[in-house]
Design an enzyme around this catalytic site. Structure first.
Site, PDB file in Angstrom:
ATOM      1  N   SER A  50       0.852  -1.190   0.000  1.00 34.78           N
ATOM      2  CA  SER A  50       0.000   0.000   0.000  1.00 34.78           C
ATOM      3  C   SER A  50       0.888   1.241   0.000  1.00 34.78           C
ATOM      4  O   SER A  50       2.082   1.177   0.317  1.00 34.78           O
ATOM      5  CB  SER A  50      -0.902   0.007   1.232  1.00 34.78           C
ATOM      6  N   ASP A  85      -0.829  -1.727  -4.154  1.00 33.65           N
ATOM      7  CA  ASP A  85      -2.201  -2.015  -3.748  1.00 33.65           C
ATOM      8  C   ASP A  85      -2.976  -0.705  -3.589  1.00 33.65           C
ATOM      9  O   ASP A  85      -2.546   0.189  -2.865  1.00 33.65           O
ATOM     10  CB  ASP A  85      -2.168  -2.785  -2.417  1.00 33.65           C
ATOM     11  N   GLY A 184     -10.284  -5.745   6.217  1.00 35.70           N
ATOM     12  CA  GLY A 184     -10.280  -5.833   7.678  1.00 35.70           C
ATOM     13  C   GLY A 184     -11.189  -6.938   8.171  1.00 35.70           C
ATOM     14  O   GLY A 184     -11.790  -7.686   7.382  1.00 35.70           O
ATOM     15  N   VAL A 234      -4.755 -10.946   1.047  1.00 37.73           N
ATOM     16  CA  VAL A 234      -4.756 -11.215   2.488  1.00 37.73           C
ATOM     17  C   VAL A 234      -3.767 -10.272   3.166  1.00 37.73           C
ATOM     18  O   VAL A 234      -2.615 -10.179   2.756  1.00 37.73           O
ATOM     19  CB  VAL A 234      -4.363 -12.683   2.792  1.00 37.73           C
TER      20      VAL A 234
END
Length: 287
Positions: A50, A85, A184, A234
């Protein structure tokens, strides 16, 4: 083995009926654990990064250097992709590509369809010229991951006909339609839209991506793979298992302060979690 794009590994997975895991890296130990798990399982792997994690680790180039150095040290022989991501803009995607990322996601899901298509197409034009794969998203996937927060009221299923339009107009390599998964932990039971999923798979014909893979029952994972998902993301599950290992070690050893002593168990916990996911997704021994 040098870093590769996601395109070939995902096309192979879709054709053979399994999925490749994207496991997000958050620090050195996550990166070590995931690479070790992939080698032990002989599985292809996607290292998700990210924008927030990249900042934490010292920038896009630092992330690439860490991964390449570890792959050399570990003599990694399985296919590995580094994937941005939820890229927030054209500029961030280009920055990641120039730093050595082999795959990027441009997340234009919060824009109207025409704007999402135009933005995604700009990224594809640059990425494909450099043999970098591209993922796009349509609809709104709920929950929170890193800097990305989507309230439940904002979450929305992707419309199958719009999915077809976006994929055909942009030429993306894989596609993440919102189908009821969340980033989450789940607040209740996961409720994936399998009818939508089946229709979208038949319309777009490219590998689908399931975000929010933590907490989804194995039977639903298998069904998602059956309906075209070749990439499953994941992150939360690894974060939970690593934090649990640190808490347990420090509770048993309250005088300990050497980070290697408590981060070592965290790394092992992540590795075992990833290996289990690779077995569940069917990617073990597919490298």
């Amino acid at each position: 083995m040098p870093l590769v794009s996601m395109k070939d590994m995902l096309n192979k997975a879709k054709a053979e009926g399994y999925a490749v895991g994207q496991f997000n890296i958050n620090n050195l130990e996550f990166t070590q654990a995931i690479l070790q798990a992939a080698e032990e399982e002989k599985s292809p792997v996607i290292l998700g990064v990210s924008e927030g994690a990249a900042r934490y680790m010292g920038g896009f180039k630092t992330v690439v250097n860490i991964v390449e150095a570890l792959m050399e040290e570990y003599k990694t022989s399985v296919p590995v992709a580094i994937h941005l991501d939820h890229g927030s803009s054209f500029e961030k995607c280009v920055e990641a590509i120039h730093a050595g990322f082999t795959s990027v996601m441009i997340d234009g899901s919060h824009y109207p369809l025409a704007e999402n298509i135009a933005l995604t197409k700009r990224v594809v034009d640059v990425a494909h010229a450099l043999n970098v794969s591209v993922e796009a998203e349509l609809g709104r996937i709920g929950g929170q991951e890193d800097d990305l927060v989507v309230e439940d009221a904002e979450a929305a299923y992707a419309i199958p006909e719009e999915c077809k339009e976006l994929v055909e107009a942009t030429g993306v390599d894989c596609f993440a339609p919102a189908l009821g998964s969340v980033h989450g932990p789940y607040k209740g039971e996961p409720n994936l839209g399998f009818d939508h999923m089946k229709k979208i798979d038949s319309l777009v014909g490219i590998p689908l991506v399931l975000h929010g893979g933590t907490g989804i029952p194995t039977a639903d994972i298998k069904k998602a793979i059956q309906f075209g998902h070749a990439k499953i993301n994941v992150n939360t599950e690894n974060q939970i298992s690593s934090a649990k290992a640190v808490r347990e070690y420090l509770a048993a050893n309250p005088e300990q302060y050497d980070p290697r002593k408590y981060l070592g168990p965290a790394r092992e916990a992540i590795k075992e979690t990833v290996k289990g996911k690779m077995q569940e997704f069917g990617s073990s021994n597919k490298a």
